[in-house]
Write an enzyme that holds these catalytic residues in place. Structure first.
Site, mmCIF file in Angstrom:
data_model
loop_
_atom_site.group_PDB
_atom_site.id
_atom_site.type_symbol
_atom_site.label_atom_id
_atom_site.label_comp_id
_atom_site.label_asym_id
_atom_site.label_seq_id
_atom_site.Cartn_x
_atom_site.Cartn_y
_atom_site.Cartn_z
ATOM 1 N N ASP A 24 -3.157 8.711 -0.852
ATOM 2 C CA ASP A 24 -3.376 7.158 -0.156
ATOM 3 C C ASP A 24 -5.099 6.816 0.134
ATOM 4 O O ASP A 24 -5.190 5.499 -0.558
ATOM 5 C CB ASP A 24 -3.107 8.055 0.966
ATOM 6 C CG ASP A 24 -3.893 6.929 2.346
ATOM 7 O OD1 ASP A 24 -3.449 5.470 2.056
ATOM 8 O OD2 ASP A 24 -4.364 7.475 3.794
ATOM 9 N N GLU A 46 1.327 5.890 12.408
ATOM 10 C CA GLU A 46 -0.886 4.961 12.826
ATOM 11 C C GLU A 46 -0.832 4.080 13.378
ATOM 12 O O GLU A 46 -1.185 3.321 13.716
ATOM 13 C CB GLU A 46 -1.776 5.516 11.828
ATOM 14 C CG GLU A 46 -3.248 5.422 12.279
ATOM 15 C CD GLU A 46 -3.583 6.097 10.660
ATOM 16 O OE1 GLU A 46 -3.373 7.432 10.305
ATOM 17 O OE2 GLU A 46 -4.502 5.591 10.295
ATOM 18 N N ASP A 47 0.590 2.808 12.333
ATOM 19 C CA ASP A 47 0.161 1.625 12.309
ATOM 20 C C ASP A 47 1.124 0.642 12.923
ATOM 21 O O ASP A 47 1.122 -0.447 12.488
ATOM 22 C CB ASP A 47 0.144 1.228 11.024
ATOM 23 C CG ASP A 47 -1.825 1.331 10.370
ATOM 24 O OD1 ASP A 47 -2.194 1.908 11.545
ATOM 25 O OD2 ASP A 47 -1.855 1.535 9.381
ATOM 26 N N HIS A 68 3.889 7.334 5.332
ATOM 27 C CA HIS A 68 2.527 7.433 5.714
ATOM 28 C C HIS A 68 2.133 6.999 6.608
ATOM 29 O O HIS A 68 1.182 7.686 7.162
ATOM 30 C CB HIS A 68 1.662 8.162 4.441
ATOM 31 C CG HIS A 68 1.169 7.098 4.123
ATOM 32 N ND1 HIS A 68 1.131 6.256 3.465
ATOM 33 C CD2 HIS A 68 -0.690 7.076 4.522
ATOM 34 C CE1 HIS A 68 0.240 5.603 3.149
ATOM 35 N NE2 HIS A 68 -0.946 5.353 3.509
ATOM 36 N N HIS A 119 1.487 -0.982 -0.112
ATOM 37 C CA HIS A 119 0.249 -0.335 0.409
ATOM 38 C C HIS A 119 1.129 1.319 0.022
ATOM 39 O O HIS A 119 0.648 2.150 -1.172
ATOM 40 C CB HIS A 119 -0.967 -0.209 1.335
ATOM 41 C CG HIS A 119 -1.926 1.595 1.466
ATOM 42 N ND1 HIS A 119 -2.091 1.476 0.541
ATOM 43 C CD2 HIS A 119 -1.707 2.022 2.454
ATOM 44 C CE1 HIS A 119 -3.130 3.568 0.877
ATOM 45 N NE2 HIS A 119 -2.101 3.133 1.823
ATOM 46 N N ASP A 144 -26.776 12.537 -24.713
ATOM 47 C CA ASP A 144 -25.968 13.425 -25.102
ATOM 48 C C ASP A 144 -24.293 12.762 -24.068
ATOM 49 O O ASP A 144 -23.805 13.374 -23.337
ATOM 50 C CB ASP A 144 -24.907 14.694 -25.447
ATOM 51 C CG ASP A 144 -26.200 15.337 -23.441
ATOM 52 O OD1 ASP A 144 -26.654 14.733 -23.407
ATOM 53 O OD2 ASP A 144 -25.288 16.400 -23.129
HETATM 54 MN MN MN Z 1 -2.539 5.064 4.134
#
Ligand code: MN
Length: 735
Positions: free
Chosen positions: A154, A91-92, A87, A63, A274
């Site tokens: 992201d 957080e992880d 990134h 990712h 159209d």
């Molecule tokens: Mn991400």
């Protein structure tokens, strides 16, 4: 430090090859730039995300790596790629921002911080957490535009791989994408990213509708493609004949934009005729207009569909000419005409400027118009504490559909759809908004709730001293207007509360026999501090809002006197309502022969000084004072014993609010003459609003005003003077 060569030992071969490709792409775009930081970032990410898997079962690191690829396709710089790879690390994984700052510098750390969601622990529910995370990201975006590039990359990769997630999460993420991220991409002019986010969002938000449209497009694809080929050749030939050098792109419209059209026009897919769109990209602005002329000379243009975004660019700097023509075989198609430069900006938006700036200023593009928009947005949203309200107004501000209106001098004001003249006024200037009492659109007076349309020329009518009303909050569409109105209302309400609180305190002091004159400002200040207020005025305001009683304050100021008053009070006496005494400066009416009776002016007839009045004893609320002519009181007074004589007290400087309605011809300068006359008679205008006269269709107007008048004589003079103004048809007092 890990050597680049060692990085790949034991690494998933797919990851390794994607990383190689990234480095190769970067080297091509930025020849000679140092890629060491990118290698280091990859090494760190490998270590930290080790063993983590995505929902699809792939290694997690895929990712961030693909996010870096998307960023690289936007030709972002090395900092951006490093932050892209890392990134999700904070957080992880166990990495901290401080560690990132130490190894990769401030820019990388602050980019990663900007896209890191807030911790789950601190917030109560998902809605609140989402709102605060978006708010944090917006603030970070203003400081460094790379934050938004990373966040959008992201989101784009997450959307591309959304199939692996459970249905419920797909829906939620798709909706958030459509409501927040696609509009942000749009506002930043990033057409390509926006288009992909929208189509993916649509696909997961409403799979059935998406399938229906996709199938319809597919079934007509063959026919449409041959038609597109025909149109492309025809356009090419015609332009070449005129000596216009251009390349032609012919395409079918995107599912999301077709869907929007179906919803807007409330029609079925079979009624959309159209589906075809042609883009003409030429070398100069002059040739753009020439191409438009050539097309219109050949095929019939559809009225109302010609838009000149070259002369008036969209707020996101988008430029193009738009038209729709009836093509070969009666088949309509849409055309966009633009230069190469305009095309680049339409596709890449802020990322295009970014590249341009990169070489000069170390990358941080501060003065872009799109960032100005963002900064304003952040500023308006700053005050909103309620996460629900924050998201709601953010969505309105991000709403991609906008209308273009003009000031009488020709300045363009861009507003969201259904914006009102009040929004327009606040868009010009806060002061103009506050003083707005009405508006003319294309020369005619309109109600303040009028929905502004494209091309409207809006002339805001203002009145010195006017203040916005609470009702406006339910009409306005922009968060700027909403926040400014709220600010004014809060200050005026606070001022009122302060005044009421101060008077109340004095009156209560007198009632309880506290020697008010002997109490110093410092003493009151000290009590205020005890309640946690920095100033005495805050204490007054709190009393005025009724947060606690004056008695509680007085006990602190003069405990003996209040206690003495309690001892003297008769135990059976009901708590007396603050009586209106003869010496009270608030007194404006009194009951003949009696001093401490509550009196108030009846709302139905609102008598003013000088009028003949009569008192009516109510049950438990004191004496209501009506005008003798009031029909209400005439009906009430069959109970003769409840009638009581009242008279106007003398020597007071009070004024009375009186509502007047003026019917008038709509002519220039009338409003200013009207207000001049009122001031000349010594009266004051509290509120004023001009509206079209609904009963007549001849452009006449109705002006509602609330005036302060001292007495009946002054009112009569004002009314007579207003009647003398040429164009005024009638003046009426409203009860
Ligand atoms: Mn991400």
């Amino acid at each position: 430090m890990i050597e680049p060569a060692n990085v790949f030992q034991g690494v998933d071969p797919f990851l390794a090859s994607r990383f190689d490709a990234l480095i190769e792409k970067f080297a091509k775009q930025h020849p000679g730039d140092d890629a060491k930081a990118i290698h280091d970032a990859f090494a760190l990410a490998l270590r930290m995300h080790h063993g983590q898997k995505r929902q699809s079962g792939e290694p997690y690191l895929i990712h961030p790596l693909e996010v870096a690829h998307i960023l690289c396709d936007m030709t972002s710089d090395a900092t951006c790629l490093v932050a892209g790879i890392l990134h999700d690390a904070v957080e992880d994984t166990a990495v901290t921002l401080e560690e990132l700052r130490k190894q990769f510098g401030d820019a990388v750390a602050s980019c990663v911080d900007g896209v890191t969601k807030l911790s789950k622990l601190k917030f109560y529910d998902r809605e609140e957490r989402q709102a605060e995370s978006v708010r944090k990201m917006l603030l970070a975006m203003v400081k460094d535009v790379r934050v938004v590039l990373i966040k959008l990359a992201d989101r784009l990769h997450n959307m591309r791989t959304l199939a692996a997630l459970p249905r419920e999460r797909q829906e939620r993420i798709a909706q958030e994408t459509l409501e927040i991220y696609a509009p942000i991409a749009h506002r930043l002019g990033m057409g390509k990213v926006r288009a992909e986010l929208e189509d993916l969002g649509f696909q997961y938000q409403d799979p059935e509708a998406f399938r229906e449209i996709a199938e319809a497009i597919d079934s007509k694809r063959k026919a449409n493609e041959s038609l597109l080929g025909e149109i492309r050749t025809a356009v090419q030939t015609k332009l070449r004949r005129e000596g216009i050098d251009a390349r032609i792109e012919a395409r079918l419209k995107r599912p999301y934009s077709i869907w929007q059209k179906l919803k807007r026009q409330k029609i079925g897919i079979d009624q959309v005729y159209d589906l075809l769109a042609v883009r003409i990209i030429t070398d100069s602005v002059k040739n753009c207009y020439a191409a438009l002329g050539t097309l219109h000379g050949e095929w019939h243009p559809i009225p109302g569909r010609i838009k000149d975004f070259i002369a008036i660019p969209r707020p996101n700097l988008y430029q193009s000419l738009h038209t729709s023509v009836i093509g070969p075989g009666g088949q309509p198609f849409e055309v966009q005409i633009r230069t190469e430069e305009m095309h680049r900006i339409a596709e890449e938006g802020i990322a295009a400027h970014w590249k341009y700036k990169e070489g000069q200023k170390g990358g941080v593009a501060h003065d872009e118009q799109q960032i100005t928009w963002l900064r304003q947005l952040v500023e308006w949203q700053r005050e909103l504490r309620d996460p629900g309200e924050f998201m709601a107004t953010l969505k309105v501000d991000l709403f991609p559909e906008e209308v273009y209106a003009f000031t009488p001098k020709g300045r363009v004001i861009v507003l969201p759809r259904d914006a009102t003249p009040i929004d327009f006024a606040y868009a010009i200037h806060t002061e103009v908004g506050n003083l707005c009492v009405g508006a003319k659109v294309n020369g005619r007076i309109v109600p303040l709730k009028y929905a502004i349309k494209n091309g409207d020329v809006v002339d805001v009518l203002t009145q010195q001293g006017h203040l916005p009303s609470k009702d406006w909050l339910s009409i306005v569409k922009t968060s700027k207007a909403r926040n400014k109105i709220k600010a004014v209302i809060n200050t005026t309400e606070r001022a009122k509360a302060m005044e009421i609180g101060e008077k109340h305190l004095e009156r209560e002091a007198r009632r309880l026999g506290v020697q008010w004159k002997k109490i110093t400002k410092d003493q009151v200040q000290a009590v205020a501090a005890e309640y946690g207020f920095p100033k005495m005025e805050d204490l007054h305001a709190a009393l005025g809002y009724g947060k606690f009683s004056a008695r509680q304050v007085l006990i602190k100021l003069a405990p003996e006197q209040v206690e003495a008053a309690d001892r003297d009070a008769e135990p059976v006496a009901a708590p007396a309502p603050a009586p209106v005494r003869g010496d009270d400066k608030d007194l404006i009416i009194r009951v003949k022969g009696i001093d401490d009776v509550m009196v108030y002016r009846a709302k139905c007839c609102n008598p003013i000084r000088g009028e003949q009045i009569v008192g009516y004893i109510t049950r438990g609320k004191g004496v209501a004072v009506h005008s003798l002519a009031c029909t209400n009181v005439q009906n009430l007074l069959y109970e003769v014993e409840r009638k009581i004589a009242v008279e106007w007290a003398k020597a007071t400087e009070d004024s009375f609010a009186v509502k007047l309605t003026v019917s008038t011809d709509d002519r220039p300068g009338l409003l200013s003459q009207l207000t001049a006359v009122v001031f000349h008679e010594g009266s004051n205008i509290r509120a004023l609003e001009a509206q079209p006269d609904d009963k007549r269709a001849d452009g006449s107007a109705v002006i509602n005003m609330v005036l302060d008048v001292r007495d009946k004589r002054q009112l009569e003079r004002v009314v007579a003077a207003v009647r003398r103004i040429s164009g005024v048809r009638d003046v009426e007092r409203i009860q």
